[in-house]
Design an enzyme around this catalytic site. Structure first.
Site, PDB file in Angstrom:
ATOM      1  N   ALA A 197       6.459 -33.613  31.037  1.00  0.00           N
ATOM      2  CA  ALA A 197       6.522 -34.568  32.148  1.00  0.00           C
ATOM      3  C   ALA A 197       7.917 -34.658  32.767  1.00  0.00           C
ATOM      4  O   ALA A 197       8.103 -35.383  33.750  1.00  0.00           O
ATOM      5  CB  ALA A 197       6.102 -35.945  31.642  1.00  0.00           C
TER       6      ALA A 197
ATOM      7  N   HIS B 102       7.132 -37.658  21.892  1.00  0.00           N
ATOM      8  CA  HIS B 102       5.914 -37.552  22.705  1.00  0.00           C
ATOM      9  C   HIS B 102       4.810 -38.440  22.139  1.00  0.00           C
ATOM     10  O   HIS B 102       3.684 -38.400  22.638  1.00  0.00           O
ATOM     11  CB  HIS B 102       5.416 -36.106  22.750  1.00  0.00           C
ATOM     12  CG  HIS B 102       6.311 -35.170  23.501  1.00  0.00           C
ATOM     13  ND1 HIS B 102       6.854 -35.488  24.727  1.00  0.00           N
ATOM     14  CD2 HIS B 102       6.745 -33.916  23.215  1.00  0.00           C
ATOM     15  CE1 HIS B 102       7.583 -34.471  25.151  1.00  0.00           C
ATOM     16  NE2 HIS B 102       7.543 -33.512  24.253  1.00  0.00           N
TER      17      HIS B 102
ATOM     18  N   TYR C 191       8.334 -37.859  37.385  1.00  0.00           N
ATOM     19  CA  TYR C 191       8.959 -36.562  37.681  1.00  0.00           C
ATOM     20  C   TYR C 191       9.053 -36.366  39.191  1.00  0.00           C
ATOM     21  O   TYR C 191      10.080 -35.909  39.718  1.00  0.00           O
ATOM     22  CB  TYR C 191       8.098 -35.459  37.046  1.00  0.00           C
ATOM     23  CG  TYR C 191       8.585 -34.046  37.264  1.00  0.00           C
ATOM     24  CD1 TYR C 191       9.387 -33.408  36.319  1.00  0.00           C
ATOM     25  CD2 TYR C 191       8.226 -33.324  38.408  1.00  0.00           C
ATOM     26  CE1 TYR C 191       9.820 -32.095  36.508  1.00  0.00           C
ATOM     27  CE2 TYR C 191       8.659 -32.012  38.604  1.00  0.00           C
ATOM     28  CZ  TYR C 191       9.455 -31.406  37.655  1.00  0.00           C
ATOM     29  OH  TYR C 191       9.893 -30.108  37.839  1.00  0.00           O
TER      30      TYR C 191
HETATM   31  S1  PPS Z   1       9.020 -30.921  26.804  1.00  0.00           S
HETATM   32  O1  PPS Z   1       8.901 -29.649  26.070  1.00  0.00           O
HETATM   33  O2  PPS Z   1       7.788 -31.688  26.725  1.00  0.00           O
HETATM   34  O3  PPS Z   1      10.179 -31.699  26.411  1.00  0.00           O
HETATM   35  O4  PPS Z   1       9.175 -30.471  28.327  1.00  0.00           O
HETATM   36  P1  PPS Z   1       9.721 -31.384  29.510  1.00  0.00           P
HETATM   37  O5  PPS Z   1      11.178 -31.380  29.483  1.00  0.00           O
HETATM   38  O6  PPS Z   1       9.004 -32.675  29.515  1.00  0.00           O
HETATM   39  O7  PPS Z   1       9.197 -30.622  30.792  1.00  0.00           O
HETATM   40  C1  PPS Z   1       9.655 -29.357  31.160  1.00  0.00           C
HETATM   41  C2  PPS Z   1       9.360 -29.220  32.631  1.00  0.00           C
HETATM   42  O8  PPS Z   1      10.383 -29.916  33.370  1.00  0.00           O
HETATM   43  C3  PPS Z   1      11.003 -28.972  34.234  1.00  0.00           C
HETATM   44  N1  PPS Z   1      12.416 -29.326  34.432  1.00  0.00           N
HETATM   45  C4  PPS Z   1      12.956 -29.553  35.627  1.00  0.00           C
HETATM   46  N2  PPS Z   1      12.404 -29.582  36.855  1.00  0.00           N
HETATM   47  C5  PPS Z   1      13.233 -29.801  37.891  1.00  0.00           C
HETATM   48  N3  PPS Z   1      14.560 -29.995  37.771  1.00  0.00           N
HETATM   49  C6  PPS Z   1      15.160 -29.976  36.549  1.00  0.00           C
HETATM   50  N4  PPS Z   1      16.473 -30.153  36.436  1.00  0.00           N
HETATM   51  C7  PPS Z   1      14.334 -29.750  35.404  1.00  0.00           C
HETATM   52  N5  PPS Z   1      14.570 -29.655  34.088  1.00  0.00           N
HETATM   53  C8  PPS Z   1      13.388 -29.394  33.508  1.00  0.00           C
HETATM   54  C9  PPS Z   1      10.804 -27.642  33.545  1.00  0.00           C
HETATM   55  O9  PPS Z   1      11.037 -26.571  34.411  1.00  0.00           O
HETATM   56  C10 PPS Z   1       9.358 -27.788  33.103  1.00  0.00           C
HETATM   57  O10 PPS Z   1       8.443 -27.753  34.193  1.00  0.00           O
HETATM   58  P2  PPS Z   1       7.739 -26.425  34.758  1.00  0.00           P
HETATM   59  O11 PPS Z   1       6.721 -26.911  35.736  1.00  0.00           O
HETATM   60  O12 PPS Z   1       7.128 -25.724  33.584  1.00  0.00           O
HETATM   61  O13 PPS Z   1       8.812 -25.622  35.403  1.00  0.00           O
END
Ligand code: PPS
Length: 331
Positions: free
Chosen positions: A69, A144, A229
């Site tokens: 998320a 989580h 998000y």
């Molecule tokens: S986990 O494993 O549950 O802790 O993963 P989580 O951190 O919740 O989610 C990972 C997704 O967040 C995206 N992400 C970001 N998106 C935009 N900007 C930034 N800085 C950023 N950092 C992490 C990451 O790419 C994963 O999403 P998806 O859609 O797979 O790219």
């Protein structure tokens, strides 16, 4: 004592898919826990009682979320703000300074380690609960676990740590979780079957909507901040300001800009302290999972459109509407 559970080993389609497609070397089975039947690995039962009874501190900062998320993004934001912009300290790997409470219950290495003597696990992996119990204050804790499986002191309100919950729309969460489960958790099935498990509440930490809504309904409690998000994507500086206010920190505009830059997708993707490349590399080296990919993958809102067809999108949308009908939550 931990909560009530039932084994997820019946003959129904969900349990069969789960046990056929999601049984890597570090999983020995699954259970459904508590009234919402939260799916968790069998190994969770070894930790449930310790998590239930753990000593929470009022000075803790917790990030709670359904997987994928935006947890990591929110963790880094909260840590930098609360540590007064200690960018030097932020070079320490995130799992070490902001450990994952339920890390160990997800990965049962007990049968693997004797055969892989070179696989040396740090305490935050081999016993994340002990690691957190022994941390100095202020502690930063990722989990989580849904509301009903958080430590008793939080649920009963005898301790009031700061809790930031982050939520993301179901379709992007599902796609992101699918890639994550292939590269880090050993899911071996198709995307279609993965979606069946997601919608059916049969992936770790599911069911999805009760996870989100149990925090949404507590969003006005003074020690809880509910983020999305999609809002971080839309206006990161605004979310930084809101989070700083929640943590009781005053930021000037220069700091807001500096942090927004540090938290940009490009910067986080190339930052070894937060991009989990090392964890993926360990899985590859020891053949624990086989799929390729990156933790920092697309970082977009709406990425689901690239992999979901119209029928699947309609199914997710119907399911979302049904579950959100009585709330004011939208995505
Ligand atoms: S986990 O494993 O549950 O802790 O993963 P989580 O951190 O919740 O989610 C990972 C997704 O967040 C995206 N992400 C970001 N998106 C935009 N900007 C930034 N800085 C950023 N950092 C992490 C990451 O790419 C994963 O999403 P998806 O859609 O797979 O790219």
């Amino acid at each position: 004592m931990g909560p009530q559970f039932i084994p997820a080993d019946s003959n129904d389609e969900q349990d069969r898919l789960l046990n056929e497609l999601f049984m890597p070397p570090f999983r020995k089975g699954y259970v459904r826990v508590g009234p919402n039947k939260v799916l968790l690995p069998l190994y969770y039962l070894d930790y449930a009682g310790r998590i239930e009874d753990m000593e929470v501190r009022d000075s803790d900062v917790w990030i709670v979320s359904h997987p994928k998320a935006g947890t990591t993004w929110t963790q880094e934001m909260a840590w930098v703000i609360n540590q007064d912009f200690d960018f030097e300290g932020a070079k320490v790997p995130l799992p070490e300074r902001f450990p994952f409470l339920d890390h160990t219950p997800l990965f049962d290495y007990t049968d693997i380690l004797p055969n892989l003597p070179e696989l040396q696990l740090p305490l935050f992996v081999s016993d994340s609960v002990t690691y957190i119990n022994e941390m100095k204050s202020p502690r930063y804790i990722k989990t989580h676990l849904p509301w009903e499986l958080l430590p008793k002191q939080i649920r009963e309100g005898t301790k009031k740590p700061k809790i930031i919950y982050v939520a993301r729309n179901a379709k992007d969460t599902c796609v992101s979780y699918y890639h994550h489960c292939k590269i880090l958790e050993g899911y071996s099935g198709s995307f279609d079957n993965y979606c069946k498990l997601f919608l059916g509440g049969s992936l770790c930490f599911a069911p999805f909507w009760p996870h989100v809504l149990n925090f949404w309904k507590r969003r006005d409690e003074p020690n809880i901040l509910f983020l999305k998000y999609e809002d971080l994507k839309k206006d990161l500086p605004a979310v930084i300001r809101k989070t700083a206010a929640f943590l009781g920190k005053d930021l000037n505009e220069e700091q807001v800009d500096l942090l927004a830059e540090h938290l940009s997708f490009a910067r986080m993707k190339s930052n070894p302290a937060v991009n989990y490349e090392a964890a993926i590399e360990i899985n590859r080296r020891f053949n624990l999972t086989t799929a390729d990919g990156h933790f920092m993958r697309s970082g977009q809102v709406g990425n689901y459109k690239e992999v979901m067809g119209p029928e699947l999108i309609a199914e997710f949308d119907r399911w979302t509407q049904e579950n959100l009908a009585k709330s004011e939550l939208t995505f």
